[in-house]
Every structure is written in structure tokens, then in C-alpha cells.
Design an enzyme around this catalytic site. Structure first.
Site, mmCIF file in Angstrom:
data_model
loop_
_atom_site.group_PDB
_atom_site.id
_atom_site.type_symbol
_atom_site.label_atom_id
_atom_site.label_comp_id
_atom_site.label_asym_id
_atom_site.label_seq_id
_atom_site.Cartn_x
_atom_site.Cartn_y
_atom_site.Cartn_z
ATOM 1 N N LYS A 57 -41.969 -34.229 53.479
ATOM 2 C CA LYS A 57 -40.973 -33.313 54.046
ATOM 3 C C LYS A 57 -41.415 -32.712 55.374
ATOM 4 O O LYS A 57 -40.600 -32.362 56.215
ATOM 5 C CB LYS A 57 -40.677 -32.175 53.063
ATOM 6 C CG LYS A 57 -41.897 -31.315 52.736
ATOM 7 C CD LYS A 57 -41.571 -30.196 51.765
ATOM 8 C CE LYS A 57 -41.557 -30.637 50.337
ATOM 9 N NZ LYS A 57 -42.849 -31.078 49.772
ATOM 10 N N HIS A 185 -48.863 -24.148 44.653
ATOM 11 C CA HIS A 185 -48.790 -24.133 46.119
ATOM 12 C C HIS A 185 -48.976 -22.689 46.542
ATOM 13 O O HIS A 185 -48.169 -21.834 46.183
ATOM 14 C CB HIS A 185 -47.433 -24.675 46.586
ATOM 15 C CG HIS A 185 -47.419 -25.038 48.042
ATOM 16 N ND1 HIS A 185 -47.807 -24.160 49.032
ATOM 17 C CD2 HIS A 185 -47.077 -26.187 48.667
ATOM 18 C CE1 HIS A 185 -47.704 -24.760 50.208
ATOM 19 N NE2 HIS A 185 -47.260 -25.989 50.017
ATOM 20 N N GLY A 225 -50.484 -25.932 52.072
ATOM 21 C CA GLY A 225 -50.893 -24.633 52.612
ATOM 22 C C GLY A 225 -52.188 -24.704 53.395
ATOM 23 O O GLY A 225 -52.723 -23.667 53.798
ATOM 24 N N GLU A 261 -51.422 -31.641 48.333
ATOM 25 C CA GLU A 261 -50.188 -32.053 49.004
ATOM 26 C C GLU A 261 -50.126 -31.480 50.425
ATOM 27 O O GLU A 261 -49.195 -30.751 50.774
ATOM 28 C CB GLU A 261 -48.970 -31.551 48.213
ATOM 29 C CG GLU A 261 -48.910 -32.026 46.780
ATOM 30 C CD GLU A 261 -47.940 -31.189 45.930
ATOM 31 O OE1 GLU A 261 -47.302 -30.255 46.464
ATOM 32 O OE2 GLU A 261 -47.848 -31.464 44.732
ATOM 33 N N PRO A 262 -51.085 -31.788 51.276
ATOM 34 C CA PRO A 262 -51.061 -31.207 52.622
ATOM 35 C C PRO A 262 -49.944 -31.802 53.476
ATOM 36 O O PRO A 262 -49.703 -33.006 53.439
ATOM 37 C CB PRO A 262 -52.433 -31.606 53.186
ATOM 38 C CG PRO A 262 -52.790 -32.860 52.450
ATOM 39 C CD PRO A 262 -52.218 -32.714 51.069
ATOM 40 N N GLY A 263 -49.262 -30.963 54.210
ATOM 41 C CA GLY A 263 -48.242 -31.436 55.144
ATOM 42 C C GLY A 263 -48.641 -31.045 56.558
ATOM 43 O O GLY A 263 -49.092 -31.854 57.372
ATOM 44 N N ARG A 264 -48.543 -29.753 56.816
ATOM 45 C CA ARG A 264 -48.852 -29.197 58.136
ATOM 46 C C ARG A 264 -50.213 -29.649 58.653
ATOM 47 O O ARG A 264 -50.383 -29.933 59.839
ATOM 48 C CB ARG A 264 -48.839 -27.666 58.002
ATOM 49 C CG ARG A 264 -48.941 -26.892 59.271
ATOM 50 C CD ARG A 264 -49.055 -25.389 58.956
ATOM 51 N NE ARG A 264 -48.033 -24.883 58.068
ATOM 52 C CZ ARG A 264 -46.790 -24.594 58.436
ATOM 53 N NH1 ARG A 264 -46.425 -24.753 59.673
ATOM 54 N NH2 ARG A 264 -45.906 -24.139 57.566
ATOM 55 N N PHE A 328 -37.102 -21.258 60.519
ATOM 56 C CA PHE A 328 -37.332 -21.672 59.126
ATOM 57 C C PHE A 328 -38.796 -21.607 58.721
ATOM 58 O O PHE A 328 -39.105 -21.523 57.540
ATOM 59 C CB PHE A 328 -36.850 -23.118 58.914
ATOM 60 C CG PHE A 328 -35.372 -23.296 59.071
ATOM 61 C CD1 PHE A 328 -34.491 -22.360 58.549
ATOM 62 C CD2 PHE A 328 -34.850 -24.384 59.735
ATOM 63 C CE1 PHE A 328 -33.113 -22.513 58.683
ATOM 64 C CE2 PHE A 328 -33.484 -24.549 59.877
ATOM 65 C CZ PHE A 328 -32.614 -23.622 59.347
ATOM 66 N N ASP A 365 -25.401 -20.629 71.849
ATOM 67 C CA ASP A 365 -25.602 -19.559 70.869
ATOM 68 C C ASP A 365 -26.781 -18.678 71.292
ATOM 69 O O ASP A 365 -27.845 -19.193 71.671
ATOM 70 C CB ASP A 365 -25.886 -20.183 69.500
ATOM 71 C CG ASP A 365 -25.833 -19.143 68.401
ATOM 72 O OD1 ASP A 365 -25.797 -17.938 68.718
ATOM 73 O OD2 ASP A 365 -25.836 -19.539 67.228
#
Ligand SMILES: Cc1ncc(COP(=O)(O)O)c(C=O)c1O
Length: 427
Positions: A57, A185, A225, A261-264, A328, A365
Site C-alpha cells: 500500500k 502495528h 512503523g 511489514e515495513p512500507g515507508r 493523509f 482549491d
């Protein structure tokens, strides 16, 4: 292939702003895949016991995924499309964890049909759903941990509290389901490494609880995280690894498989975005906005500054695009000057006075504000800014609101091994 600097330079210097086709001067990313490779070996050397399952993701970029697959990581998928994407690049289903505790029924069936067995849960309804659609699944109980030290508090939405885990395990037992482990998490953008320590203790508690109920848990999933930062003043991956690794070893015997589950951690440092200043408004010290005529603009640097309190710069990607991370993902982004008055200035400290400015995205906007307060030298429409570490939770959630296209990606890598992996993946 080129360095990030050269990739940025080539793209910008090849443009003729007066003659180029529409869209040619759009913002663009440079993805440096060496960073992904380096992050992987940093992980392996500092947390050798923990197998990374990249959180798709965060950035499902196809080359990033292929590189990670070649390096042997597993993948954390949140949906059917993410599972399909990973299976399509040839990853074995056993290297996927479906780590969304609240799943659509047809997606559970899809996981069953494709033998993606590992999945998380945190409530009893999910157990009944899994019993119905995938009774042979390997279940991982996602527990609630303290996420107060994180920018994105996932505990608001997911995680079984420790006073509910016994009942959940009993339900799983009653349904004859196969619970294999515990996950958590600590929250994305965690800024206190001690959150991981508290979390592994909670996981140990649930392991013991499960064992009393007759389960033999053998998987610990320490979630995401993980910071990618190398800035010693703040949280770094090194600080997390230095306490997390030994704590896991002291609490969990070697037969317990440990994944994360590392993403960043993997995606953020690899992507730099370059944005074109498409317009500017000058804000006078009395708060009025002055729209200067072009001659004045071009001679701007000779003017006195006393009557200017600052500038509003408009760039061609914004919070509806890649900078959605500001809304977000609670990010604060840092603009740097890339190209000013025809001169390319990547990674240089400019010896010039700086002025207050705000930076705005291209849509109509007013929420589309990238920075309300920055300090930059005087810039003009036609100059370029860049923002580093823009790979996490940016491109994946970008929209085309107001008809602005998503920023393209130029890939680069200088490490021959990375180049070879990518070449093999494609040819
Ligand atoms: C279940 C799960 N795992 C992993 C991640 C990745 O987190 P991070 O990018 O902070 O490592 C997320 C992010 O939201 C998540 O929801």
C-alpha cells in the site's frame, strides 16, 4: 544509469519552456532504486532475524515491487488487487500476508483460491467469515498496541485489546481455526522506538495465553512503523533495531518465525519529486497581494524588499496529487531550490537572502497548500523546486482532481546489481 542529480538535470535542461508541448514541464519523480537496495541490506544487517514483508500500500510502484521480489522480501497485501499484483510478478503465495483485519468476503475467497494462507484478524465476525470461506487459513491475531508515539494512529481502527484476545482465541478454537501467530502495528511514522518494546511484550502475553488454550503459536509479525531516517537527532532505524532485535531474542525462542511489514522504510528515501513554479503572487507587507507586471517580475531581484512581506509560489503538483501525504500521512515537506534563473542548483546551499513564502498546488482549491511557511530565495515562474524522500504514501493516493495528471516517474540506479536485477525482471 544516472545519479538522481543527473536524472533531474537532464530532464530539466532538455525542456524549452517557450516551445514545449503541453505537459512537458509537468512535475516528475526520480526514483533511485539504489536506495531500495541499500535499505534492504541495512535491514538485513541490523535485524537479521526479522523477514521484511513490504507493505504494498505504501507505494505499489512496479519496479520497486520487482526489485524487492528479486531481493527475496515477502509482501503485506491489503486487498485483492494487491495480492494479484504480487502473484503476477511471480511471488510465491507463501511470501504474502493478507494483513487487513477486516476483509471483503470475495477477497477472502480469492486468497483461498490462490493459496494465500496467512491473514490477520482482530474480531470474531472475521473468524466466522474466514471459517466460511477459507477454513484452512493461517491466522494471525492483530493486537492493539500503544500508538500514541506515532503520526498515524492505526489503533483507532484495528487491533484486539489484550482483554479481548482470550475470547477471540476461544472462538477460533471452537471454530477449529488455525491461529499461527500474533501481529501488531505501532502506528505509521512511529517516533519512539520504545513503542516496539511495549508491543513485543504484549505479543508475548498473547503467545502465553494462546498456549494455555492449546495453540502452538510460531509467528510474530512486528508490523510497520520503521523509520527510514538517518538523522541521529530523531528516531532512526538503527535505534529501533538496537533494542527490538535483542528484545525479540530474549522473549521468543528461535523456532518462532519473525516477520515485519515495513512500507515507508523502503519507499520513502527512493523518490524525489521535482516541481515547476508555474505562477507566483507577491504579498505586500500590508497583506495585499500584488500581481506584478512581467517587466517588474523579471527585474525583481533589483527591487527593495521592504515593501514585500513574501511570496506565494504555485507549483504543478499538490495535495490532490503526490502531496496528499500532507493531509493523509501528516507529513511536513521541505522544498529545496533545483533550478533558478537558468542555473541548476541541486544539493547546493545558495548564498542568497531568503524570504517568507507559502507554496501552493495547481488546483483551484485553497486547501491545496503544500507549505504555509517556508523560507526560500526569490524565485520566479519557470524555476524549479524539489522535495526529497517522497516515496511513501504519495503516488499511491494521488488523484487527477482538476485535470492535473499524476507526476511521471523517471527511474535510475547506479549500482550494477540493481540494474542487473531490473534488467532480468524486464528482458
Ligand atoms: C497493516 C499495515 N502494515 C504495514 C503498514 C506499513 O506501515 P509503515 O509504512 O509505517 O511501515 C501499514 C500502514 O498503514 C499497515 O496498515
Amino acid at each position: 544509469m544516472l545519479s538522481v542529480k543527473d536524472a533531474l538535470k537532464n530532464q530539466i535542461l532538455s525542456l524549452d519552456i517557450d516551445m514545449c508541448e503541453p505537459d512537458a514541464e509537468n512535475a516528475f519523480f526520480v526514483a533511485n532504486l539504489d536506495e531500495v537496495y541499500n535499505q534492504h541490506f541495512r535491514w538485513k544487517s541490523l535485524l537479521p532475524r526479522i523477514e521484511p514483508f513490504y507493505a504494498v500500500k505504501c507505494n505499489p510502484d512496479p519496479l520497486l515491487l520487482r526489485l524487492l521480489a528479486s531481493l527475496g522480501t515477502g509482501f503485506d497485501c491489503a486487498s485483492k488487487v494487491e495480492i494479484q499484483t504480487i502473484l503476477d510478478i511471480g511471488v510465491d503465495p507463501s511470501k504474502i500476508i493478507y494483513a487487513n483485519p477486516c476483509k471483503q468476503a470475495s477477497f477472502v475467497r480469492y486468497a483461498a483460491e490462490h493459496n494465500v494462507k496467512m491473514m490477520t484478524f482482530d474480531n470474531s465476525d472475521e473468524l466466522y467469515k474466514i471459517k466460511r470461506y477459507f477454513p484452512d487459513a493461517q491466522l494471525v491475531l492483530r493486537i492493539l498496541t500503544d500508538d500514541t508515539m506515532s503520526l498515524c494512529k492505526l489503533g483507532l481502527k484495528f487491533g484486539a485489546s489484550l482483554d479481548s484476545t482470550e475470547a477471540l482465541l476461544q472462538t477460533a478454537r471452537k471454530l477449529d481455526l488455525n491461529v499461527i501467530g500474533v501481529s501488531f502495528h505501532v502506528g505509521s511514522g512511529c517516533y519512539d522506538e520504545n513503542a516496539f518494546i511495549d508491543a513485543v511484550h504484549r505479543a508475548r502475553f498473547v503467545f502465553d495465553q494462546a498456549s494455555e488454550l492449546g495453540f502452538n503459536l510460531h509467528l510474530l509479525d512486528v508490523g510497520g512503523g520503521f523509520s527510514h531516517s538517518r538523522n541521529c537527532d530523531g528516531i532512526t532505524f538503527e535505534k529501533i533495531a538496537a533494542i527490538l532485535g535483542p528484545e525479540i531474542d530474549s522473549l521468543f525462542p528461535p523456532n518462532v518465525r519473525v516477520i515485519a511489514e515495513p512500507g515507508r522504510y523502503y519507499a520513502a528515501p527512493a523518490f524525489t519529486i521535482a516541481t515547476h513554479i508555474i505562477a507566483r503572487r507577491t504579498v505586500l507587507s500590508n497583506g495585499d497581494v500584488q500581481t506584478l507586471d512581467m517587466d517588474t517580475v523579471l527585474n525583481d531581484e533589483t527591487q527593495t524588499r521592504d515593501d514585500h512581506s513574501g511570496y506565494m509560489y504555485y507549483i504543478n503538483d499538490g495535495v490532490y496529487g503526490a502531496f496528499n501525504c500532507i493531509l493523509f500521512d501528516h507529513q511536513v515537506v521541505h522544498p529545496k531550490v533545483l533550478f533558478k534563473k537558468g542555473i541548476f542548483t541541486f544539493d547546493e546551499i545558495l548564498d542568497e537572502p531568503v524570504y517568507n513564502c507559502s507554496i501552493w498546488g495547481p488546483t483551484c482549491d485553497s486547501i491545496d497548500c503544500i507549505s504555509t511557511v517556508s523560507s526560500l530565495p526569490v524565485l520566479l515562474p519557470g524555476d524549479w523546486l524539489y522535495f526529497e524522500e517522497m516515496g511513501a504514501y504519495t503516488i499511491c493516493a494521488a488523484s487527477q482532481f482538476n485535470g492535473f495528471k499524476k507526476s511521471n516517474i523517471i527511474y535510475t540506479a547506479t549500482n550494477p546489481e540493481v540494474f542487473a536485477i531490473l534488467y532480468d525482471a524486464y528482458f
